[in-house]
Enzyme design. Structure first.
Site, mmCIF file in Angstrom:
data_model
loop_
_atom_site.group_PDB
_atom_site.id
_atom_site.type_symbol
_atom_site.label_atom_id
_atom_site.label_comp_id
_atom_site.label_asym_id
_atom_site.label_seq_id
_atom_site.Cartn_x
_atom_site.Cartn_y
_atom_site.Cartn_z
ATOM 1 N N GLY A 96 51.110 33.762 53.102
ATOM 2 C CA GLY A 96 51.163 33.570 51.653
ATOM 3 C C GLY A 96 52.496 34.074 51.115
ATOM 4 O O GLY A 96 52.960 35.152 51.484
ATOM 5 N N GLY A 103 53.314 34.343 47.676
ATOM 6 C CA GLY A 103 53.293 34.721 46.263
ATOM 7 C C GLY A 103 53.699 36.172 46.093
ATOM 8 O O GLY A 103 54.321 36.762 46.982
ATOM 9 N N GLY A 141 52.538 38.680 48.845
ATOM 10 C CA GLY A 141 53.135 38.357 50.140
ATOM 11 C C GLY A 141 54.608 38.714 50.190
ATOM 12 O O GLY A 141 55.100 39.310 51.160
ATOM 13 N N PHE A 170 47.728 45.543 25.251
ATOM 14 C CA PHE A 170 46.867 44.566 25.912
ATOM 15 C C PHE A 170 45.429 45.038 25.796
ATOM 16 O O PHE A 170 45.179 46.224 25.532
ATOM 17 C CB PHE A 170 47.259 44.438 27.398
ATOM 18 C CG PHE A 170 47.847 43.103 27.767
ATOM 19 C CD1 PHE A 170 48.828 42.523 26.992
ATOM 20 C CD2 PHE A 170 47.417 42.427 28.905
ATOM 21 C CE1 PHE A 170 49.371 41.293 27.334
ATOM 22 C CE2 PHE A 170 47.954 41.202 29.259
ATOM 23 C CZ PHE A 170 48.930 40.631 28.478
ATOM 24 N N ASP A 190 41.695 30.489 50.954
ATOM 25 C CA ASP A 190 41.881 30.357 52.405
ATOM 26 C C ASP A 190 41.805 31.710 53.113
ATOM 27 O O ASP A 190 41.141 31.839 54.143
ATOM 28 C CB ASP A 190 43.244 29.704 52.705
ATOM 29 C CG ASP A 190 43.367 28.325 52.083
ATOM 30 O OD1 ASP A 190 42.350 27.625 51.991
ATOM 31 O OD2 ASP A 190 44.494 27.954 51.682
ATOM 32 N N GLN A 220 36.293 36.722 37.033
ATOM 33 C CA GLN A 220 36.732 36.869 35.650
ATOM 34 C C GLN A 220 36.941 35.512 34.985
ATOM 35 O O GLN A 220 37.609 34.643 35.542
ATOM 36 C CB GLN A 220 38.046 37.637 35.601
ATOM 37 C CG GLN A 220 38.580 37.792 34.182
ATOM 38 C CD GLN A 220 39.569 38.932 34.080
ATOM 39 O OE1 GLN A 220 40.704 38.796 34.522
ATOM 40 N NE2 GLN A 220 39.144 40.042 33.536
ATOM 41 N N HIS A 258 38.640 33.969 31.754
ATOM 42 C CA HIS A 258 39.620 34.345 30.737
ATOM 43 C C HIS A 258 39.223 33.698 29.422
ATOM 44 O O HIS A 258 38.913 32.509 29.393
ATOM 45 C CB HIS A 258 41.014 33.891 31.159
ATOM 46 C CG HIS A 258 42.112 34.547 30.393
ATOM 47 N ND1 HIS A 258 42.353 34.273 29.071
ATOM 48 C CD2 HIS A 258 43.024 35.481 30.760
ATOM 49 C CE1 HIS A 258 43.375 35.008 28.657
ATOM 50 N NE2 HIS A 258 43.801 35.758 29.655
ATOM 51 N N LEU A 317 46.293 28.407 30.971
ATOM 52 C CA LEU A 317 46.112 29.733 30.391
ATOM 53 C C LEU A 317 46.975 29.958 29.147
ATOM 54 O O LEU A 317 48.155 29.645 29.132
ATOM 55 C CB LEU A 317 46.490 30.781 31.443
ATOM 56 C CG LEU A 317 46.459 32.247 31.002
ATOM 57 C CD1 LEU A 317 45.037 32.700 30.775
ATOM 58 C CD2 LEU A 317 47.141 33.118 32.037
ATOM 59 N N GLU A 357 46.927 36.594 27.205
ATOM 60 C CA GLU A 357 46.351 37.636 26.369
ATOM 61 C C GLU A 357 47.421 38.240 25.462
ATOM 62 O O GLU A 357 47.120 38.863 24.447
ATOM 63 C CB GLU A 357 45.760 38.724 27.274
ATOM 64 C CG GLU A 357 45.013 39.795 26.535
ATOM 65 C CD GLU A 357 44.151 40.640 27.470
ATOM 66 O OE1 GLU A 357 43.502 40.065 28.354
ATOM 67 O OE2 GLU A 357 44.167 41.862 27.324
ATOM 68 N N ARG A 386 38.185 41.364 28.528
ATOM 69 C CA ARG A 386 38.058 39.907 28.666
ATOM 70 C C ARG A 386 36.625 39.426 28.775
ATOM 71 O O ARG A 386 36.272 38.359 28.260
ATOM 72 C CB ARG A 386 38.846 39.437 29.890
ATOM 73 C CG ARG A 386 40.319 39.579 29.663
ATOM 74 C CD ARG A 386 41.123 39.222 30.877
ATOM 75 N NE ARG A 386 42.540 39.249 30.536
ATOM 76 C CZ ARG A 386 43.527 38.999 31.387
ATOM 77 N NH1 ARG A 386 43.253 38.724 32.639
ATOM 78 N NH2 ARG A 386 44.771 39.028 30.977
ATOM 79 N N HIS A 403 39.380 32.518 35.934
ATOM 80 C CA HIS A 403 40.764 32.989 35.917
ATOM 81 C C HIS A 403 41.123 33.836 37.127
ATOM 82 O O HIS A 403 42.212 33.710 37.685
ATOM 83 C CB HIS A 403 40.988 33.802 34.644
ATOM 84 C CG HIS A 403 42.376 34.317 34.487
ATOM 85 N ND1 HIS A 403 43.483 33.489 34.528
ATOM 86 C CD2 HIS A 403 42.859 35.570 34.299
ATOM 87 C CE1 HIS A 403 44.582 34.225 34.360
ATOM 88 N NE2 HIS A 403 44.228 35.492 34.244
ATOM 89 N N ARG A 458 38.539 42.964 35.390
ATOM 90 C CA ARG A 458 39.945 43.349 35.472
ATOM 91 C C ARG A 458 40.572 43.395 34.091
ATOM 92 O O ARG A 458 40.403 42.475 33.301
ATOM 93 C CB ARG A 458 40.722 42.349 36.328
ATOM 94 C CG ARG A 458 42.209 42.652 36.397
ATOM 95 C CD ARG A 458 42.942 41.733 37.336
ATOM 96 N NE ARG A 458 43.040 40.369 36.854
ATOM 97 C CZ ARG A 458 43.919 39.946 35.941
ATOM 98 N NH1 ARG A 458 44.780 40.784 35.402
ATOM 99 N NH2 ARG A 458 43.940 38.680 35.571
#
Lengths: 303, 611
Positions: free
Chosen positions: B10, B12, B15, B113, B214, B233, B235, B245, B248, B281, B346, B381
């Site tokens: 991965g 992202g 990773g 937040f 995966d 979750q 959203h 999205l 927030e 949320r 989300h 979360r």
């Protein structure tokens, strides 16, 4: 279920075993036949549903999609396939492509992921212009509000891997050739931050929005004719760092030397095609010109 | 066979951070990823990174907020680690050149937040994830870390000991998407799963199409339990037509939610009298759906999110990206009109069970980021806590896999941590694998326990057989199965859940599993065969969806994001424990482990959650 046969010793047991195996074999065969029937039925049902959806739709849009697969004999010759897709308000070109793939031909191949214009993987040539499939409303391609045909091709000036997928290696190589990473000279210790003024952040803001989709490179006449030209995306990346006040003077000069090379900024002929297609509205041409100005100020070099 | 010290699956946020950490530690590391790293879904994160950076704030406050937000299902050692490491990791990003939004004095900006007692969400416009992803990828390029992009990891190479805690992971098997070749990757130090979310189990999600669970599915089948999978979750602010999205950050900056009667319902209907739109949320999502269900929604589907009063200057400065999203995907000008929003899937709080060093109970197998559950989010979360999770636990997994001594973990993993087993859960169908001898439904890890090379070779052979079977036989298209699975999950395993619906969902999932026995890949090509990739992904989604639903059926209480019609109270006496679902030879085994409320200096006492 298992059709395995265990080892047997006596003749009697063997005869029994053969009978059992035959019975098991037949039932496996029958099961396979049954499954085949179910599969055919399921596939027919899926096709029927697709047909019905198209017939019942108030409006449909005809996708004309470029097809090519070097491996499959019937697809070796590039061609266009037509897919009628039920049209609904809000539908994007990507939605339409996915519908066609899921209902007509699962081998229809294109890159896509985020569906919200941040991953940059679905840049395509749609009705003769580089666009992100996910960000392009089918209705916006319409003449007098009635979309009829949408022509979808892979990005021009890139090697086609299959259908709408192009090889991005050259694009990535050009991006990497400008040393696309922050190079600090005096990083503060621990939790101390490097300071950056709001104005400076504002100056580089647009340049940091690049999603590497490759639309600009594909639209650029110069890049099309000169494979070594850095291209708008890579030069924009250089701009992003050269203009960041957190990198010191020496580095800025080093960066200007990179973009001033023979196939660098001076190749740009200010045609604005990159700026016109950029899905993130980055003023690419302006950034290239700004770097030319910096280069002139610092160390004039013409190729 | 490719061989590296550390393989990161991965590309992202988690990773990339793991790879950089392993590289810093001196390991030869490679990233194997099905998307080019800059295509990863981290790039879609908008809000920001919670980090206690400023005077008046402290990591202990961040930890307290997170514990409360989790509805006391988070583990204190994990949460305290998150909050202690986040400031350093956030400033590290600044040092790597990340273009954060700035205050007048040139320091990075922070904003309020939901669920936070201090405005500690550090951000870069409304596109923080994009900048975080690109900044880290730049550092990967700078370090010359090997990246195998467009390689789809389909299988792990794990030994076949009966007890998962005795198993070892020696690598993974990937499909080179461009050429169609199956490639074995051997890792001497460890494999780190950083494959992100699994929102594609639902049909209205903010997640990318590539987010198909995966990593969790592979780890699950290799014997690693899925922790707290029922906690998904939703959203509260996604665009109705696409699931895109709306950050927030809009509410953080002062955006207001209205119903069709023009009421500011978060206050006027008493959902959150103190925090209103900035309640956590789960609270806001339920409030919106209640409004819609009671007939005060717009077009019976959504509510309005209004930011017009913030003024153009502030919107453009801090939320510009939101204007583009609303315009491009909903045709609404956020400066002139309120935006339509409704809850959408989300984030998955549950996932691969790990300890605070990223380790799973299978040695050599790590996980970090959304695919993992170190249990910092518990049952809900807080916004702005996903990005610090990526960098903090991505880095820790990378360091540990590369051999750094991280000290003994306080969180115990694997079946030996079980405190009780569920024996009489009333399921309408028998969950888990079907009994047809098909390599695609083979249970557990590899077939052998011999030397690492043999384990990797064996996994390669298993995968080759699976792919050949899928390619050669006739069968049905995975897309129908995936669509039915997504429908069932959205209908029955959504914001509001009830026993009967969850049972229906299990039946539907079982049906998908049965139909999957007849799935086949129609595209005969080896070049860029997305039909094949999506077919394998669909199998992963079935496994992930089943763990979500089983966990939700078992937990008959109301905690965080998990609402049950029949059980409207949080039941600490019976349910202050983690759900664990383990594959166990194809038959999901459900057991529980303790929640750790003991922190470094204090214990977190469960309190009523009010906002």
């Amino acid at each position: 279920m298992s059709t395995g046969i265990t080892e047997t010793e006596t003749e009697e047991e063997q005869t029994e075993a053969v009978g059992a195996a035959r019975a098991a074999g037949e039932s496996a065969y029958q099961q396979a036949r049954m499954e085949k029937k179910e599969i055919d039925e399921a596939n027919r049902e899926a096709r029927r549903q697709a047909r019905e959806a198209v017939e019942n739709a108030d409006r449909t849009v005809e996708l004309k999609v470029f097809r090519y697969d070097p491996e499959v004999p019937e697809k070796e010759e590039p061609r266009f396939d037509s897919f009628p897709v039920p049209f609904s308000k809000g539908m994007t070109v990507l939605d339409a492509l996915m519908w066609a793939r899921d209902h007509y031909d699962s081998s229809l191949t294109f890159r896509h992921s985020c569906r919200q214009a941040v991953c940059g993987s679905d840049a395509l040539f749609v009705n003769g212009k580089q666009r992100l499939g996910c960000k392009t409303q089918v209705a916006d391609l319409a003449e007098q509000g009635v979309p009829s045909t949408v022509r979808i091709e892979p990005l021009p000036h890139a090697e086609v891997v299959k259908d709408l997928v192009v090889d991005m290696e050259h694009f990535y190589d050009q991006m990497e050739s400008v040393e696309p990473y922050f190079q600090d000279e005096d990083t503060p210790d621990g939790l101390n931050e490097q300071r950056q003024s709001r104005e400076n952040r504002e100056k580089i803001k647009m340049s940091t929005r690049c999603i590497w989709c490759g639309a600009c490179m594909s639209s650029c006449n110069i890049a099309a004719g000169d494979n070594q030209y850095l291209g708008p995306a890579a030069i924009n990346k250089a701009y992003r760092f050269a203009m960041d006040e957190r990198e010191g003077e020496d580095l800025t000069e080093h960066r200007l030397n990179i973009i001033e090379q023979e196939h660098g900024v001076w190749r740009c002929q200010t045609q604005f095609s990159c700026t016109e297609v950029c899905p993130k509205d980055i003023p690419l041409t302006e950034h290239i010109q700004a770097l030319k100005r910096e280069a002139v100020k610092k160390n004039l070099k013409f190729w | 066979m490719h061989e590296h010290d550390v393989i990161v699956v991965g590309g992202g946020g988690a990773g990339l951070r793991a790879a950089i950490a392993a590289h810093e530690e001196g390991a030869d590391v490679a990233i194997v990823t099905k998307l080019h790293p800059v295509r990863s879904h981290t790039g879609a994160a908008e809000g920001g990174i919670n980090a206690a950076l400023r005077d008046g704030d402290d990591w202990t406050d961040h930890a307290y907020d997170t514990m409360k937000g989790s509805d006391y299902l988070g583990d204190a050692p994990a949460i305290e680690t998150l909050c202690q490491d986040s400031p350093g990791e956030t400033i590290q990003l600044e040092h790597w050149g990340m273009p954060f939004s700035r205050e007048d004095d040139g320091r990075v900006s922070q904003r309020p937040f939901g669920g936070l007692s201090f405005p500690r969400t550090t951000y870069a416009g409304a596109e923080t994830g994009h900048h975080l992803l690109h900044t880290m990828y730049e550092q990967v390029v700078k370090r010359g870390i090997t990246v195998y992009d467009e390689y789809y990891v389909a299988n792990l190479a794990v030994t076949d000991h009966p007890d998962p805690e005795d198993r070892e992971c020696h690598g993974c098997i990937a499909y080179d998407i461009k050429s169609g070749d199956l490639t074995a990757f051997k890792a001497t130090g460890g494999v780190i799963l950083a494959t992100g979310g699994d929102g594609q189990a639902f049909d209205h999600t903010t997640n990318a199409v590539a987010n198909t669970g995966d990593g969790p599915a592979m780890a699950y089948r290799a014997g690693v339990p899925m922790e707290d999978p029922e906690f998904v979750q939703f959203h509260p602010t996604t665009l109705p037509s696409t699931g895109v999205l709306i950050s927030e950050g809009v509410r953080g900056e002062g955006g207001i939610l209205y119903n069709s009667e023009g009421e500011r319902f978060m206050f006027e209907r008493g959902y959150a009298n103190n925090d209103g739109e900035l309640a956590s949320r789960d609270v806001v999502s339920r409030a919106e759906l209640t409004e819609v269900n009671e007939g005060r929604g717009i077009e019976d589907e959504y509510v309005y999110l209004d930011m017009r009063h913030l003024g153009e200057e502030r919107i453009v400065d801090r939320l510009e990206n939101i204007l583009h999203l609303a315009e491009d995907f909903e045709g609404v000008d956020g400066l002139e009109e309120p935006m339509p929003v409704k809850p959408g899937q989300h984030y998955h709080m549950g996932g691969i069970e790990t300890n605070e060093n990223g380790e799973t109970c299978v040695s050599g197998l790590y996980a970090a980021g959304e695919c993992a559950c170190v249990s910092v989010h518990g049952s809900n979360r807080l916004g702005g806590n996903a990005l610090p999770e990526l960098i903090v636990f991505g880095a820790r997994a990378g360091y540990h896999a590369a051999g750094r001594d991280m000290g003994e973990a306080q969180i115990q993993t694997g079946p030996s941590a079980a405190i009780e087993h569920e024996t009489d859960l009333d399921t309408p169908v028998s969950p888990g694998a079907l009994d047809r001898p098909d390599p695609d439904v083979a249970a557990d890890g590899g077939a052998v326990t011999a030397d690492p090379d043999a384990v990797v070779e064996s996994a390669l052979e298993t995968e080759r057989e699976r792919v050949e079977t899928l390619m050669e036989r006739d069968g049905i298209n995975h897309a129908e199965i995936r669509a039915d699975l997504q429908d069932a999950m959205t209908q029955w395993v959504n914001v509001f859940r009830e026993k009967e619906g969850l049972q229906k969902a299990l039946e539907a999932i079982r049906e998908c599993r049965e139909r999957y026995q007849n799935v086949a890949v129609a595209d005969p090509s080896r070049t860029f065969n997305t039909d094949l990739i999506h077919t394998i992904e669909t199998r992963n989604l079935i496994d992930v969806a089943e763990t979500i639903t089983l966990g939700a059926l078992a937990r008959d209480e109301f905690r965080g994001a998990h609402w049950r019609a029949e059980h409207q109270e949080r039941d600490d006496e019976h349910w202050l424990k983690h759900t664990m679902i383990a594959w166990n030879d194809g038959s999901p085994d459900l057991y529980y482990t303790d929640v750790i409320l003991e922190g470094q200096d204090k214990a977190y006492e469960p309190k009523i959650r009010s906002y």
